[in-house]
Scaffold this active site. Structure first.
Site, PDB file in Angstrom:
ATOM      1  N   LYS A 164       0.838  -1.206   0.000  1.00 47.08           N
ATOM      2  CA  LYS A 164       0.000   0.000   0.000  1.00 47.08           C
ATOM      3  C   LYS A 164       0.877   1.262   0.000  1.00 47.08           C
ATOM      4  O   LYS A 164       0.634   2.192  -0.765  1.00 47.08           O
ATOM      5  CB  LYS A 164      -0.928  -0.014   1.226  1.00 47.08           C
ATOM      6  CG  LYS A 164      -1.928   1.113   1.201  1.00 47.08           C
ATOM      7  CD  LYS A 164      -2.879   1.053   2.387  1.00 47.08           C
ATOM      8  CE  LYS A 164      -3.204   2.463   2.809  1.00 47.08           C
ATOM      9  NZ  LYS A 164      -3.231   2.642   4.237  1.00 47.08           N
ATOM     10  N   ASP A 207      -7.350   1.230   0.663  1.00 50.23           N
ATOM     11  CA  ASP A 207      -7.396   1.430   2.110  1.00 50.23           C
ATOM     12  C   ASP A 207      -8.824   1.137   2.577  1.00 50.23           C
ATOM     13  O   ASP A 207      -9.636   0.615   1.810  1.00 50.23           O
ATOM     14  CB  ASP A 207      -6.934   2.848   2.495  1.00 50.23           C
ATOM     15  CG  ASP A 207      -8.010   3.897   2.218  1.00 50.23           C
ATOM     16  OD1 ASP A 207      -8.976   3.591   1.479  1.00 50.23           O
ATOM     17  OD2 ASP A 207      -7.908   5.012   2.758  1.00 50.23           O
TER      18      ASP A 207
END
Ligand code: SF4
Length: 222
Positions: free
Chosen positions: A134, A152
């Site tokens: 991420k 997310d």
């Protein structure tokens, strides 16, 4: 019963391939200010900010980095102080020991392998200590070379509500979004969902009546 309701809702809004571009266009018009909320001036500052943002808010990170980046300007600066000093300087972002260790390890690798610069490729970024996929995705996208779609908590919730994925696992959701979202929108798309998720499609109480995606969303409660 619930199943047929979901089926009906999906039929009402049409296939996701036909909805994705109108979704992007409307969200772009609605959230013209959507973008990364972290403040940074250089690639190294970007990388450090994103590493610090794990498990805390962007506002909190900005408060810390405002002073941090005056003191630590180059990768070498993070290694020139005792680790306890860096821990103290980033204390307010939480998980400060773990983050300080990851930042120092990453800075050492930048110096040794990349001449002090931040690499662009996801495969290289994820090899930096403490840099997960991420983080790598966020950094690559901000550097103008998105190679994936950041997933997310907001991106996951909105992708599910909008019927863009049936998965719960971020890796599988990212795969679905990569297939669906045209590549030129990979960088902005997560920001659009994040901002829409904060302002309108709130986790506990989505404000469907105020939502520009009402007729494109199988989860609308109106
Ligand atoms: S219509 Fe409701 S559930 Fe769908 S995206 Fe908008 S706020 Fe979220």
């Amino acid at each position: 019963m619930a199943r047929s309701f979901v089926g009906e809702a999906r039929k009402r809004v049409g296939p996701k391939r036909e909805r994705i571009l109108p979704i992007i266009e409307r969200l772009r018009a609605e959230h013209t200010d959507a973008g990364i909320a972290l403040r940074f001036r250089t690639d190294v500052e970007l990388l450090v900010s994103v590493m610090l943002s794990a498990q805390t808010t962007d506002v909190n990170v900005n408060r810390v980095t405002e002073h941090l980046f005056e003191k630590y300007r180059r990768p070498e600066d993070y290694l020139a102080v005792p680790k306890e000093e860096l821990e103290q300087d980033i204390y307010a972002t939480g998980f400060f020991r773990q983050k300080a260790k990851a930042i120092r390890g990453t800075m050492a690798m930048l110096i040794e392998e990349y001449d002090g610069r931040v690499p662009r490729r996801i495969e290289e970024l994820v090899c930096l200590p403490g840099v997960a996929r991420k983080t790598a995705n966020v950094v690559a996208a901000e550097l103008g070379e998105p190679q994936g779609v950041v997933v997310d908590t907001h991106v996951r919730r909105l992708s599910q509500r909008l019927g863009l994925t049936r998965h719960d696992d971020p890796v599988k959701i990212e795969r679905d979004l990569q297939r669906l979202v045209p590549r030129e929108h990979w960088g902005i798309f997560p920001h659009l969902l994040i901002w829409h998720g904060r302002r309108v499609c709130i986790a506990r109480a989505p404000r469907c009546l105020d939502c520009v995606l009402l007729d494109l969303c199988p989860s609308s409660r109106v």
